[in-house]
Design an enzyme around this catalytic site. Sequence first.
Site, PDB file in Angstrom:
ATOM      1  N   LEU A 157       0.830  -1.206   0.000  1.00 38.12           N
ATOM      2  CA  LEU A 157       0.000   0.000   0.000  1.00 38.12           C
ATOM      3  C   LEU A 157       0.864   1.256   0.000  1.00 38.12           C
ATOM      4  O   LEU A 157       0.683   2.149  -0.840  1.00 38.12           O
ATOM      5  CB  LEU A 157      -0.934  -0.018   1.211  1.00 38.12           C
ATOM      6  CG  LEU A 157      -1.842   1.199   1.394  1.00 38.12           C
ATOM      7  CD1 LEU A 157      -2.716   1.416   0.168  1.00 38.12           C
ATOM      8  CD2 LEU A 157      -2.697   1.036   2.658  1.00 38.12           C
ATOM      9  N   TYR A 158       1.791   1.325   0.919  1.00 38.59           N
ATOM     10  CA  TYR A 158       2.666   2.493   1.030  1.00 38.59           C
ATOM     11  C   TYR A 158       3.507   2.669  -0.230  1.00 38.59           C
ATOM     12  O   TYR A 158       3.546   3.752  -0.827  1.00 38.59           O
ATOM     13  CB  TYR A 158       3.571   2.325   2.248  1.00 38.59           C
ATOM     14  CG  TYR A 158       4.620   3.384   2.425  1.00 38.59           C
ATOM     15  CD1 TYR A 158       4.288   4.739   2.407  1.00 38.59           C
ATOM     16  CD2 TYR A 158       5.956   3.041   2.639  1.00 38.59           C
ATOM     17  CE1 TYR A 158       5.264   5.720   2.586  1.00 38.59           C
ATOM     18  CE2 TYR A 158       6.928   4.011   2.826  1.00 38.59           C
ATOM     19  CZ  TYR A 158       6.578   5.344   2.797  1.00 38.59           C
ATOM     20  OH  TYR A 158       7.541   6.304   2.970  1.00 38.59           O
ATOM     21  N   GLY A 159       4.160   1.607  -0.670  1.00 38.06           N
ATOM     22  CA  GLY A 159       5.031   1.705  -1.837  1.00 38.06           C
ATOM     23  C   GLY A 159       4.283   2.092  -3.093  1.00 38.06           C
ATOM     24  O   GLY A 159       4.767   2.893  -3.906  1.00 38.06           O
TER      25      GLY A 159
END
Length: 250
Positions: A157-159
């Site tokens: 999600l973050y990446g």
Amino acid sequence: MGSFDLAGRVALVTGATSGIGAATAALLAERGAHVLVAGRDRSRGEAVVAAIRDRGGKADFLTADLGKAESVRQLAREAGDLGGGRVDILVNNAGAFPFGPTDQTPDSDMDAVYALNVKAPFHLVAALAPAMAAHGRGAIVNVSTMVAEYGVPGMALYGSSKAALNLLTKAWAAEFGPRGVRVNAVEPGPTRTEGSAGMGDGLDAIAAQAPAGRTASAREIAEAIAYLVSDAASFVQGVVMAVDGGRTAV
């Protein structure tokens, strides 16, 4: 100071109440910019502003919940007012970085991460870049991450949100660059900040995989950002600069 001098320029830094954002705000102020410190926590924001003023710099605090589109637009309006009708430098630093397995990620986390990491920079650039272009100059730096470049379990999600920001960086460079607005990004590696304190030895383990073999200080990331917004980087456009101790080079 020459081409690193930012005297007379107005800089808006989001997520500037701690970590990389606070270090960036302090450094830009040291180099002469009037820094607008944006964040949710008024007490921490005012402490950052007070520290800048104590060193002879110029700064003001703006409260903003960047997870909400209207609050982002309001921040852009207030920044323009405080900046005397303009913002010359925008540093999109605010971000959320929850980690966890894909199959255990709730929709609420997806919405919150993309609202802050993608939509907030999008709305701020939409609000501020046209005025920069009208003046014929401006600099925007987006703060991404090294894990936008390669897959890491638990960081999908973050990446992915930061990978979107990397593409936006290049698209905005193509869109606004011809009118004098430079748009670039930095990809920090593991950095010692208040936000990463909870990672403990895990941060050191990640850092050990890079040639530098250590974590960065927030000031080291801020130095890269300050370079990109300065005239020293006048021919640097659309770059996603790794500031990760060499991790993505090996």
